[in-house]
Motif scaffolding. Structure first.
Motif, PDB file in Angstrom:
ATOM      1  N   ALA A 188       0.824  -1.204   0.000  1.00 51.27           N
ATOM      2  CA  ALA A 188       0.000   0.000   0.000  1.00 51.27           C
ATOM      3  C   ALA A 188       0.863   1.262   0.000  1.00 51.27           C
ATOM      4  CB  ALA A 188      -0.930  -0.005   1.212  1.00 51.27           C
ATOM      5  N   GLN A 189       1.953   1.223   0.761  1.00 53.48           N
ATOM      6  CA  GLN A 189       2.839   2.387   0.795  1.00 53.48           C
ATOM      7  C   GLN A 189       3.533   2.614  -0.545  1.00 53.48           C
ATOM      8  OE1 GLN A 189       5.166   1.099   4.195  1.00 53.48           O
ATOM      9  NE2 GLN A 189       4.145   2.563   5.553  1.00 53.48           N
ATOM     10  N   ALA A 190       3.703   1.535  -1.318  1.00 55.20           N
ATOM     11  CA  ALA A 190       4.411   1.643  -2.600  1.00 55.20           C
ATOM     12  C   ALA A 190       3.493   2.036  -3.757  1.00 55.20           C
ATOM     13  CB  ALA A 190       5.098   0.325  -2.917  1.00 55.20           C
ATOM     14  N   VAL A 191       2.246   1.582  -3.761  1.00 55.20           N
ATOM     15  CA  VAL A 191       1.391   1.775  -4.941  1.00 55.20           C
ATOM     16  C   VAL A 191       0.240   2.751  -4.714  1.00 55.20           C
ATOM     17  CG1 VAL A 191       1.948  -0.540  -5.773  1.00 55.20           C
ATOM     18  CG2 VAL A 191      -0.171  -0.188  -4.463  1.00 55.20           C
ATOM     19  N   THR A 192       0.112   3.263  -3.502  1.00 55.73           N
ATOM     20  CA  THR A 192      -0.920   4.263  -3.256  1.00 55.73           C
ATOM     21  C   THR A 192      -0.257   5.601  -2.931  1.00 55.73           C
ATOM     22  OG1 THR A 192      -1.115   3.867  -0.851  1.00 55.73           O
ATOM     23  CG2 THR A 192      -2.430   2.475  -2.337  1.00 55.73           C
ATOM     24  N   PRO A 193      -0.944   6.720  -3.084  1.00 58.00           N
ATOM     25  CA  PRO A 193      -2.354   6.810  -3.456  1.00 58.00           C
ATOM     26  C   PRO A 193      -2.600   6.370  -4.897  1.00 58.00           C
ATOM     27  CG  PRO A 193      -1.358   8.999  -3.419  1.00 58.00           C
ATOM     28  CD  PRO A 193      -0.343   8.061  -2.842  1.00 58.00           C
ATOM     29  N   PHE A 194      -3.797   5.816  -5.118  1.00 58.20           N
ATOM     30  CA  PHE A 194      -4.179   5.398  -6.451  1.00 58.20           C
ATOM     31  C   PHE A 194      -4.298   6.617  -7.369  1.00 58.20           C
ATOM     32  CE2 PHE A 194      -6.640   1.807  -4.192  1.00 58.20           C
ATOM     33  CZ  PHE A 194      -5.522   0.978  -4.209  1.00 58.20           C
ATOM     34  N   ASP A 195      -4.152   6.369  -8.654  1.00 57.45           N
ATOM     35  CA  ASP A 195      -4.266   7.415  -9.666  1.00 57.45           C
ATOM     36  C   ASP A 195      -5.668   8.041  -9.581  1.00 57.45           C
ATOM     37  OD1 ASP A 195      -4.399   8.977 -11.971  1.00 57.45           O
ATOM     38  OD2 ASP A 195      -3.269   7.554 -13.177  1.00 57.45           O
ATOM     39  N   THR A 196      -5.725   9.332  -9.324  1.00 57.85           N
ATOM     40  CA  THR A 196      -7.019   9.992  -9.147  1.00 57.85           C
ATOM     41  C   THR A 196      -7.568  10.609 -10.430  1.00 57.85           C
ATOM     42  OG1 THR A 196      -5.910  12.050  -8.480  1.00 57.85           O
ATOM     43  CG2 THR A 196      -6.540  10.511  -6.728  1.00 57.85           C
ATOM     44  N   HIS A 197      -6.888  10.417 -11.541  1.00 53.19           N
ATOM     45  CA  HIS A 197      -7.406  10.996 -12.787  1.00 53.19           C
ATOM     46  C   HIS A 197      -8.692  10.315 -13.238  1.00 53.19           C
ATOM     47  CE1 HIS A 197      -7.282  13.117 -16.646  1.00 53.19           C
ATOM     48  NE2 HIS A 197      -7.748  11.992 -17.140  1.00 53.19           N
ATOM     49  N   PRO A 198      -8.745   8.990 -13.318  1.00 58.08           N
ATOM     50  CA  PRO A 198     -10.013   8.375 -13.733  1.00 58.08           C
ATOM     51  C   PRO A 198     -11.070   8.536 -12.651  1.00 58.08           C
ATOM     52  CG  PRO A 198      -8.464   6.679 -13.073  1.00 58.08           C
ATOM     53  CD  PRO A 198      -7.699   7.980 -13.077  1.00 58.08           C
ATOM     54  N   PHE A 199     -12.272   8.879 -13.060  1.00 52.69           N
ATOM     55  CA  PHE A 199     -13.358   9.023 -12.086  1.00 52.69           C
ATOM     56  C   PHE A 199     -13.892   7.653 -11.695  1.00 52.69           C
ATOM     57  CE2 PHE A 199     -17.701   9.738 -10.671  1.00 52.69           C
ATOM     58  CZ  PHE A 199     -17.550  10.841  -9.840  1.00 52.69           C
ATOM     59  N   LEU A 200     -13.979   6.772 -12.683  1.00 54.22           N
ATOM     60  CA  LEU A 200     -14.539   5.442 -12.455  1.00 54.22           C
ATOM     61  C   LEU A 200     -14.098   4.531 -13.596  1.00 54.22           C
ATOM     62  CD1 LEU A 200     -16.589   4.024 -10.481  1.00 54.22           C
ATOM     63  CD2 LEU A 200     -18.388   4.637 -12.104  1.00 54.22           C
ATOM     64  N   TYR A 201     -13.812   3.281 -13.272  1.00 55.10           N
ATOM     65  CA  TYR A 201     -13.447   2.221 -14.227  1.00 55.10           C
ATOM     66  C   TYR A 201     -11.955   2.226 -14.610  1.00 55.10           C
ATOM     67  CZ  TYR A 201     -18.492   1.884 -14.719  1.00 55.10           C
ATOM     68  OH  TYR A 201     -19.838   1.770 -14.467  1.00 55.10           O
ATOM     69  N   GLU A 202     -11.505   1.046 -15.014  1.00 53.19           N
ATOM     70  CA  GLU A 202     -10.134   0.766 -15.458  1.00 53.19           C
ATOM     71  C   GLU A 202      -9.114   0.849 -14.320  1.00 53.19           C
ATOM     72  OE1 GLU A 202      -9.645   0.334 -19.512  1.00 53.19           O
ATOM     73  OE2 GLU A 202     -11.344  -0.494 -18.399  1.00 53.19           O
ATOM     74  N   GLU A 203      -9.577   1.044 -13.087  1.00 53.72           N
ATOM     75  CA  GLU A 203      -8.638   1.171 -11.964  1.00 53.72           C
ATOM     76  C   GLU A 203      -7.806  -0.091 -11.790  1.00 53.72           C
ATOM     77  OE1 GLU A 203     -11.962   1.195 -11.515  1.00 53.72           O
ATOM     78  OE2 GLU A 203     -12.587   3.206 -10.914  1.00 53.72           O
ATOM     79  N   GLU A 204      -8.432  -1.250 -12.003  1.00 49.03           N
ATOM     80  CA  GLU A 204      -7.724  -2.519 -11.811  1.00 49.03           C
ATOM     81  C   GLU A 204      -6.556  -2.654 -12.779  1.00 49.03           C
ATOM     82  OE1 GLU A 204     -12.233  -3.553 -11.451  1.00 49.03           O
ATOM     83  OE2 GLU A 204     -10.969  -2.306 -12.712  1.00 49.03           O
ATOM     84  N   LEU A 205      -6.778  -2.236 -14.025  1.00 48.37           N
ATOM     85  CA  LEU A 205      -5.735  -2.358 -15.038  1.00 48.37           C
ATOM     86  C   LEU A 205      -4.562  -1.434 -14.727  1.00 48.37           C
ATOM     87  CD1 LEU A 205      -7.982  -2.435 -18.246  1.00 48.37           C
ATOM     88  CD2 LEU A 205      -7.282  -4.336 -16.766  1.00 48.37           C
ATOM     89  N   MET A 206      -4.879  -0.235 -14.275  1.00 46.81           N
ATOM     90  CA  MET A 206      -3.839   0.718 -13.906  1.00 46.81           C
ATOM     91  C   MET A 206      -3.059   0.215 -12.693  1.00 46.81           C
ATOM     92  SD  MET A 206      -6.034   4.233 -14.392  1.00 46.81           S
ATOM     93  CE  MET A 206      -7.144   4.369 -15.808  1.00 46.81           C
ATOM     94  N   LEU A 207      -3.782  -0.339 -11.724  1.00 46.88           N
ATOM     95  CA  LEU A 207      -3.112  -0.860 -10.532  1.00 46.88           C
ATOM     96  C   LEU A 207      -2.233  -2.055 -10.887  1.00 46.88           C
ATOM     97  CD1 LEU A 207      -2.613  -0.879  -7.518  1.00 46.88           C
ATOM     98  CD2 LEU A 207      -4.740  -2.177  -7.212  1.00 46.88           C
ATOM     99  N   GLY A 208      -2.669  -2.893 -11.836  1.00 52.06           N
ATOM    100  CA  GLY A 208      -1.850  -4.023 -12.262  1.00 52.06           C
ATOM    101  C   GLY A 208      -0.497  -3.577 -12.782  1.00 52.06           C
ATOM    102  N   ILE A 209      -0.495  -2.518 -13.573  1.00 50.99           N
ATOM    103  CA  ILE A 209       0.768  -1.997 -14.103  1.00 50.99           C
ATOM    104  C   ILE A 209       1.623  -1.398 -12.988  1.00 50.99           C
ATOM    105  CG2 ILE A 209       1.749  -0.167 -15.563  1.00 50.99           C
ATOM    106  CD1 ILE A 209      -0.418  -0.757 -17.605  1.00 50.99           C
ATOM    107  N   ARG A 210       0.987  -0.699 -12.066  1.00 48.49           N
ATOM    108  CA  ARG A 210       1.744  -0.113 -10.950  1.00 48.49           C
ATOM    109  C   ARG A 210       2.332  -1.201 -10.050  1.00 48.49           C
ATOM    110  NH1 ARG A 210      -1.285   5.282  -8.729  1.00 48.49           N
ATOM    111  NH2 ARG A 210       0.792   5.612  -7.862  1.00 48.49           N
ATOM    112  N   MET A 211       1.605  -2.279  -9.869  1.00 50.41           N
ATOM    113  CA  MET A 211       2.124  -3.400  -9.085  1.00 50.41           C
ATOM    114  C   MET A 211       3.349  -3.999  -9.773  1.00 50.41           C
ATOM    115  SD  MET A 211       0.406  -4.169  -6.252  1.00 50.41           S
ATOM    116  CE  MET A 211       0.511  -5.949  -6.023  1.00 50.41           C
ATOM    117  N   GLU A 212       3.255  -4.172 -11.073  1.00 55.68           N
ATOM    118  CA  GLU A 212       4.380  -4.721 -11.839  1.00 55.68           C
ATOM    119  C   GLU A 212       5.596  -3.806 -11.721  1.00 55.68           C
ATOM    120  OE1 GLU A 212       4.817  -6.664 -16.231  1.00 55.68           O
ATOM    121  OE2 GLU A 212       3.969  -4.638 -16.164  1.00 55.68           O
ATOM    122  N   GLN A 213       5.390  -2.524 -11.846  1.00 57.94           N
ATOM    123  CA  GLN A 213       6.492  -1.563 -11.764  1.00 57.94           C
ATOM    124  C   GLN A 213       7.122  -1.540 -10.374  1.00 57.94           C
ATOM    125  OE1 GLN A 213       4.384   1.962 -13.008  1.00 57.94           O
ATOM    126  NE2 GLN A 213       4.840   1.648 -15.182  1.00 57.94           N
ATOM    127  N   ALA A 214       6.305  -1.760  -9.341  1.00 55.28           N
ATOM    128  CA  ALA A 214       6.813  -1.736  -7.964  1.00 55.28           C
ATOM    129  C   ALA A 214       7.410  -3.065  -7.535  1.00 55.28           C
ATOM    130  CB  ALA A 214       5.686  -1.340  -7.005  1.00 55.28           C
TER     131      ALA A 214
END
Length: 304
Positions: A188-214
């Motif tokens: 959580a400390q590495a991948v948050t705060p979550f990207d606040t640009h999208p209002f709704l949807y696709e959050e899982e896909l963005m988080l998947g990439i951030r997890m891979e990068q971290a």
């Protein structure tokens, strides 16, 4: 301690039942429910303060609704502040079965490289929902698997979503559904705060990439199961939800996949055609046409 972040938006009945299901089926570990209200315009038909007192809930009331990720970020920040070792992200329309939360925490302990664990998700009839994504959603997958073209690529479709894998063993995956998953503190400390640009949807896909990068793994834990009642806060806003989906998809493709606009344009044209077809059937979509164009074209302009 497990911090359980429940995000509410105008769905008070489901929120109450979600909290009650946690209380009925609690983890063995100590836990703290953190209720984040994303500036709901309505009020519950029950005594909210009595519910908060009864279950010892921490309540955060956002002054404005700036989207799904922004709402969750407020709860995650509070969970980290009070020293939680694990943080469970939960939609308000999720119901918990006995042992489901504890199994997620136990699986994370057994997999030191993993930062996120997610349960098997079933609907109200017990049918298993698509619960994970087995690899990154690239532009090719967007065209072949997320349009009607998937009728001709059923094998790829099933492989991507892990359909037909009936093993009850915990396994590594690429990303999981955002309605319910558990993070450990370090992740959580590495991948948050979550990207606040999208209002709704696709959050899982963005988080998947951030997890891979971290450098964190994501695991799917089918022995931990929850029931997801589906979209309680968006079912009365279909046209608006569709617009947010298209905006988020454009952002994901161009900001995360680094796809040039000309490669994304046919996908945008396809989504717009789907919107127009809905206009022929539903008044709600006809009324929202100008808002759809304004919102999606504004998303385009950010990249040009």
């Amino acid at each position: 301690m497990i911090g359980i972040v429940i995000l509410n938006y105008q769905n008070w009945t489901d929120t109450r039942r979600c909290i009650e299901s946690i209380h009925k089926n609690p983890p063995k570990s100590a836990y703290q429910i953190i209720l984040v209200d994303n500036a709901s315009k309505n009020t519950p038909d029950y005594d909210l303060h009595a519910l908060i007192r009864r279950y010892g809930v921490l309540w955060i009331r956002n002054k404005e609704n700036r989207g799904y990720n922004t709402g969750n970020n407020a709860g995650i920040a509070k969970a980290l502040e009070i020293g939680c070792d694990y943080i469970l992200i939960s939609n308000s329309d999720v119901r918990y079965f006995p042992g489901s939360i504890q199994r997620l925490a136990d699986d994370l302990k057994r997999h030191p490289k993993a930062g996120i664990a997610a349960p098997k998700i079933v609907d109200r009839h017990g049918k298993v929902q698509q619960s994970c994504y087995c690899r990154r959603m690239g532009l090719q997958e967007k065209y072949l698997l997320c349009t009607k073209a998937n009728l001709f690529f059923r094998k790829k479709y099933r492989s991507y979503f892990g359909i037909g894998k009936h093993s009850e063993k915990t396994r590594r995956t690429y990303a999981v559904l955002g309605c319910c998953f558990l993070m450990d503190r370090k992740c959580a400390q590495a991948v948050t705060p979550f990207d606040t640009h999208p209002f709704l949807y696709e959050e899982e896909l963005m988080l998947g990439i951030r997890m891979e990068q971290a450098g964190f793994d994501t695991i799917y834990c089918p022995k931990a199961a929850v029931c997801h009642l589906h979209g309680g806060s968006t079912h009365n806003q279909k046209a608006e939800a569709f617009m947010h989906f298209v905006c988020s998809e454009l952002y994901y493709c161009m900001a995360y996949l680094k796809a040039p606009g000309w490669k994304v344009l046919p996908l945008y044209a396809y989504r717009t055609l789907l919107y127009l077809l809905r206009c022929a059937r539903w008044e709600e979509f006809r009324r929202g046409w100008k808002e759809y164009l304004h919102g999606t074209l504004a998303e385009w302009k950010q990249f040009f």
